[in-house]
Design a protein around this motif. Structure first.
Motif, PDB file in Angstrom:
ATOM      1  N   SER A   4       0.653  -1.241  -0.070  1.00 55.15           N
ATOM      2  CA  SER A   4      -0.083  -0.150   0.366  1.00 55.15           C
ATOM      3  C   SER A   4       1.027   0.866   0.261  1.00 55.15           C
ATOM      4  O   SER A   4       1.423   1.749   1.261  1.00 55.15           O
ATOM      5  CB  SER A   4      -0.754   0.146   1.026  1.00 55.15           C
ATOM      6  OG  SER A   4      -1.608   1.055   1.756  1.00 55.15           O
ATOM      7  N   GLY A   5       1.015   2.228  -1.270  1.00 58.16           N
ATOM      8  CA  GLY A   5       1.730   3.100  -0.846  1.00 58.16           C
ATOM      9  C   GLY A   5       3.528   2.942  -1.645  1.00 58.16           C
ATOM     10  O   GLY A   5       3.843   3.730  -0.502  1.00 58.16           O
ATOM     11  N   GLY A   6       3.389   1.595  -1.577  1.00 61.01           N
ATOM     12  CA  GLY A   6       4.800   1.413  -1.635  1.00 61.01           C
ATOM     13  C   GLY A   6       5.387   0.398   0.396  1.00 61.01           C
ATOM     14  O   GLY A   6       6.811   0.817   0.249  1.00 61.01           O
ATOM     15  N   ILE A  30      -7.619  -7.765   3.855  1.00 59.49           N
ATOM     16  CA  ILE A  30      -7.350  -8.323   2.141  1.00 59.49           C
ATOM     17  C   ILE A  30      -7.384  -6.981   1.913  1.00 59.49           C
ATOM     18  O   ILE A  30      -7.542  -6.230   2.386  1.00 59.49           O
ATOM     19  CB  ILE A  30      -8.460  -9.111   1.955  1.00 59.49           C
ATOM     20  CG1 ILE A  30     -10.240  -7.782   2.017  1.00 59.49           C
ATOM     21  CG2 ILE A  30      -9.029 -10.576   2.381  1.00 59.49           C
ATOM     22  CD1 ILE A  30     -10.929  -8.501   0.749  1.00 59.49           C
ATOM     23  N   GLY A  31      -6.189  -6.972   1.102  1.00 56.03           N
ATOM     24  CA  GLY A  31      -6.428  -5.698   0.379  1.00 56.03           C
ATOM     25  C   GLY A  31      -6.993  -5.411  -1.012  1.00 56.03           C
ATOM     26  O   GLY A  31      -8.168  -6.401  -1.607  1.00 56.03           O
ATOM     27  N   ILE A  32      -8.098  -3.481  -0.907  1.00 60.81           N
ATOM     28  CA  ILE A  32      -9.354  -3.723  -1.885  1.00 60.81           C
ATOM     29  C   ILE A  32      -8.163  -2.124  -2.513  1.00 60.81           C
ATOM     30  O   ILE A  32      -7.557  -1.084  -2.189  1.00 60.81           O
ATOM     31  CB  ILE A  32      -9.972  -2.597  -0.864  1.00 60.81           C
ATOM     32  CG1 ILE A  32     -10.579  -4.281   0.296  1.00 60.81           C
ATOM     33  CG2 ILE A  32     -10.935  -2.056  -1.902  1.00 60.81           C
ATOM     34  CD1 ILE A  32     -11.747  -4.779  -0.658  1.00 60.81           C
ATOM     35  N   ASP A  38      -2.867   2.181  -4.232  1.00 61.33           N
ATOM     36  CA  ASP A  38      -2.697   1.372  -5.222  1.00 61.33           C
ATOM     37  C   ASP A  38      -3.935   0.279  -4.619  1.00 61.33           C
ATOM     38  O   ASP A  38      -5.009  -0.260  -5.059  1.00 61.33           O
ATOM     39  CB  ASP A  38      -1.608   0.404  -4.764  1.00 61.33           C
ATOM     40  CG  ASP A  38      -0.733   1.009  -5.730  1.00 61.33           C
ATOM     41  OD1 ASP A  38      -0.827   1.373  -7.232  1.00 61.33           O
ATOM     42  OD2 ASP A  38       0.877   1.561  -5.869  1.00 61.33           O
ATOM     43  N   GLU A  39      -3.179  -0.334  -2.955  1.00 58.42           N
ATOM     44  CA  GLU A  39      -4.623  -0.900  -2.497  1.00 58.42           C
ATOM     45  C   GLU A  39      -4.646  -0.741  -0.645  1.00 58.42           C
ATOM     46  O   GLU A  39      -3.259  -0.304  -0.918  1.00 58.42           O
ATOM     47  CB  GLU A  39      -3.735  -2.393  -2.370  1.00 58.42           C
ATOM     48  CG  GLU A  39      -3.939  -3.104  -3.275  1.00 58.42           C
ATOM     49  CD  GLU A  39      -3.458  -5.086  -3.222  1.00 58.42           C
ATOM     50  OE1 GLU A  39      -5.144  -5.698  -3.474  1.00 58.42           O
ATOM     51  OE2 GLU A  39      -3.030  -5.165  -2.627  1.00 58.42           O
TER      52      GLU A  39
END
Length: 106
Positions: A4-6, A30-32, A38-39
């Protein structure tokens, strides 16, 4: 793990903290997809029988215990978190269930 954001986000670490909450029976992160980062994490909670935790209560459990960028952007309550044949949480199924979910921060 997802990015998420690097930055790496470790769902297991977030989940382990939440299992300490008495109103949480099962939980998954979970990543959305997110347009900027990005997620971002979505916290999915299956409340313990007879319990009705709030989003604020659940997120409050995480304060000071995890990296700030790991804090989920939203909480989704679900009647039953799907499990696989081995009894582990089926995150592929959760990603399918929440594939059209839009985070409030998106």
């Amino acid at each position: 793990m997802f990015i998420s954001g690097g930055e790496n986000v470790c769902p297991a670490e977030v989940e382990n903290v939440l299992y300490q909450h008495p109103s949480v029976a099962e939980t998954a992160v979970i990543g959305i997809p997110h347009p900027k980062w990005d997620e971002r994490p979505l916290l999915i909670v299956q409340p313990a029988p007879g319990e009705n935790p709030t989003k604020e209560e659940v997120l409050g459990t995480l304060e000071g215990k995890i990296a700030k960028w790991w804090t989920p952007d939203d909480v989704a309550f679900i009647d039953e978190i799907p499990l696989g044949a081995t009894g582990k949480i089926n995150k592929l199924k959760l990603r399918e269930i929440f594939k059209d979910y839009t985070l409030p921060t998106a």
